[in-house]
Scaffold this active site. Sequence first.
Site, PDB file in Angstrom:
ATOM      1  N   ASP A 165      -2.986  33.666 -14.112  1.00  0.00           N
ATOM      2  CA  ASP A 165      -2.521  33.751 -12.727  1.00  0.00           C
ATOM      3  C   ASP A 165      -3.706  33.457 -11.805  1.00  0.00           C
ATOM      4  OD1 ASP A 165      -1.779  34.648 -10.163  1.00  0.00           O
ATOM      5  OD2 ASP A 165      -0.572  36.284 -10.990  1.00  0.00           O
ATOM      6  N   ILE A 166      -3.544  32.494 -10.931  1.00  0.00           N
ATOM      7  CA  ILE A 166      -4.665  32.082 -10.081  1.00  0.00           C
ATOM      8  C   ILE A 166      -5.112  33.192  -9.128  1.00  0.00           C
ATOM      9  CG2 ILE A 166      -3.303  31.008  -8.223  1.00  0.00           C
ATOM     10  CD1 ILE A 166      -5.579  28.671  -8.645  1.00  0.00           C
ATOM     11  N   GLY A 220       6.046  29.842  -5.484  1.00  0.00           N
ATOM     12  CA  GLY A 220       5.048  29.485  -6.478  1.00  0.00           C
ATOM     13  C   GLY A 220       3.675  30.077  -6.189  1.00  0.00           C
ATOM     14  N   ASP A 233       1.679  29.526  -3.715  1.00  0.00           N
ATOM     15  CA  ASP A 233       1.586  29.904  -2.298  1.00  0.00           C
ATOM     16  C   ASP A 233       2.100  31.331  -2.080  1.00  0.00           C
ATOM     17  OD1 ASP A 233       0.990  29.326   0.318  1.00  0.00           O
ATOM     18  OD2 ASP A 233       2.772  28.109   0.686  1.00  0.00           O
ATOM     19  N   SER A 238       1.333  20.328  -7.287  1.00  0.00           N
ATOM     20  CA  SER A 238       2.556  19.502  -7.252  1.00  0.00           C
ATOM     21  C   SER A 238       3.449  19.598  -8.495  1.00  0.00           C
ATOM     22  CB  SER A 238       2.250  18.010  -6.997  1.00  0.00           C
ATOM     23  OG  SER A 238       1.893  17.797  -5.641  1.00  0.00           O
ATOM     24  N   THR A 239       3.047  20.406  -9.493  1.00  0.00           N
ATOM     25  CA  THR A 239       3.842  20.425 -10.735  1.00  0.00           C
ATOM     26  C   THR A 239       4.952  21.469 -10.741  1.00  0.00           C
ATOM     27  OG1 THR A 239       2.375  21.989 -11.857  1.00  0.00           O
ATOM     28  CG2 THR A 239       1.872  19.630 -12.099  1.00  0.00           C
ATOM     29  N   GLY A 240       5.088  22.208  -9.632  1.00  0.00           N
ATOM     30  CA  GLY A 240       6.147  23.213  -9.571  1.00  0.00           C
ATOM     31  C   GLY A 240       7.327  22.655  -8.810  1.00  0.00           C
TER      32      GLY A 240
HETATM   33  P1  ADP Z   1       3.930  22.696  -5.766  1.00  0.00           P
HETATM   34  O1  ADP Z   1       4.824  23.037  -4.595  1.00  0.00           O
HETATM   35  O2  ADP Z   1       2.652  21.983  -5.344  1.00  0.00           O
HETATM   36  O3  ADP Z   1       4.667  22.011  -6.861  1.00  0.00           O
HETATM   37  P2  ADP Z   1       4.031  25.343  -7.047  1.00  0.00           P
HETATM   38  O4  ADP Z   1       3.302  26.537  -6.565  1.00  0.00           O
HETATM   39  O5  ADP Z   1       5.525  25.326  -6.954  1.00  0.00           O
HETATM   40  O6  ADP Z   1       3.366  24.100  -6.272  1.00  0.00           O
HETATM   41  O7  ADP Z   1       3.634  25.060  -8.564  1.00  0.00           O
HETATM   42  C1  ADP Z   1       2.421  24.494  -8.988  1.00  0.00           C
HETATM   43  C2  ADP Z   1       2.101  24.955 -10.409  1.00  0.00           C
HETATM   44  O8  ADP Z   1       1.566  26.272 -10.383  1.00  0.00           O
HETATM   45  C3  ADP Z   1       3.316  25.017 -11.345  1.00  0.00           C
HETATM   46  O9  ADP Z   1       2.927  24.481 -12.597  1.00  0.00           O
HETATM   47  C4  ADP Z   1       3.603  26.527 -11.444  1.00  0.00           C
HETATM   48  O10 ADP Z   1       4.161  26.870 -12.702  1.00  0.00           O
HETATM   49  C5  ADP Z   1       2.218  27.109 -11.333  1.00  0.00           C
HETATM   50  N1  ADP Z   1       2.140  28.492 -10.823  1.00  0.00           N
HETATM   51  C6  ADP Z   1       3.082  29.244 -10.192  1.00  0.00           C
HETATM   52  N2  ADP Z   1       2.591  30.462  -9.883  1.00  0.00           N
HETATM   53  C7  ADP Z   1       1.287  30.479 -10.319  1.00  0.00           C
HETATM   54  C8  ADP Z   1       0.229  31.449 -10.317  1.00  0.00           C
HETATM   55  N3  ADP Z   1       0.407  32.670  -9.785  1.00  0.00           N
HETATM   56  N4  ADP Z   1      -0.969  31.107 -10.869  1.00  0.00           N
HETATM   57  C9  ADP Z   1      -1.167  29.865 -11.395  1.00  0.00           C
HETATM   58  N5  ADP Z   1      -0.225  28.914 -11.435  1.00  0.00           N
HETATM   59  C10 ADP Z   1       1.000  29.216 -10.915  1.00  0.00           C
END
Ligand code: ADP
Length: 167
Positions: free
Chosen positions: A9-10, A31, A33, A121-123
């Site tokens: 988790d970031i 996500g 954000d 961008s992968t979410g």
């Molecule tokens: P975007 O709108 O740029 O696609 P997202 O936040 O929807 O961004 O997703 C980007 C990536 O981050 C996806 O692969 C998602 O699974 C991953 N992700 C979601 N939550 C977290 C987190 N808490 N920590 C790290 N990666 C995450």
Amino acid sequence: MKLTLVQGDITEQRVDAVVNAANSSLLGGGGVDGAIHRRGGPEILSECRKLRAGHYGKGLPAGQAVATTAGRLPARWVIHTVGPVHSASEDRSGLLASCYRESLRVADTLGAASVAFPAISTGLYGWPMDDAARIALETVRTAGAQVEDVRFVLFDAAAYAAFEARL
Ligand code: ADP
């Protein structure tokens, strides 16, 4: 520059700067954000609102990056960048590369030695993981940044495997 991959988790990363996969409103979303604003607390949103009231009245365009405090996160700064929505009919990979390059440029300006990136961008924005991993790694490697330690924080095993295969 040292590149490392972690699955996790970031919002839990102890680094100088964590990169947020933001949307152009800068006012929060899902996500990464959503997780950053939830864990980081209201201070981040309040700085984002000030950015919107100032230089970024129309929001942050895709491919650009801007920093705020990290609030209660175990990092010093959040660097917000807006990934492109993936398109099957238009090549937007230059914008995705720009997110990584501009985030590192902002990190250098701050004097951040360590930076954690999500897979931008992968979410919700639908970019295929394998292609996103290729662009992320190539761009960071060739950016010529001063940042010493770049960590890619992949949320699940499939994302980790895609980055590992490209590293
Ligand atoms: P975007 O709108 O740029 O696609 P997202 O936040 O929807 O961004 O997703 C980007 C990536 O981050 C996806 O692969 C998602 O699974 C991953 N992700 C979601 N939550 C977290 C987190 N808490 N920590 C790290 N990666 C995450």
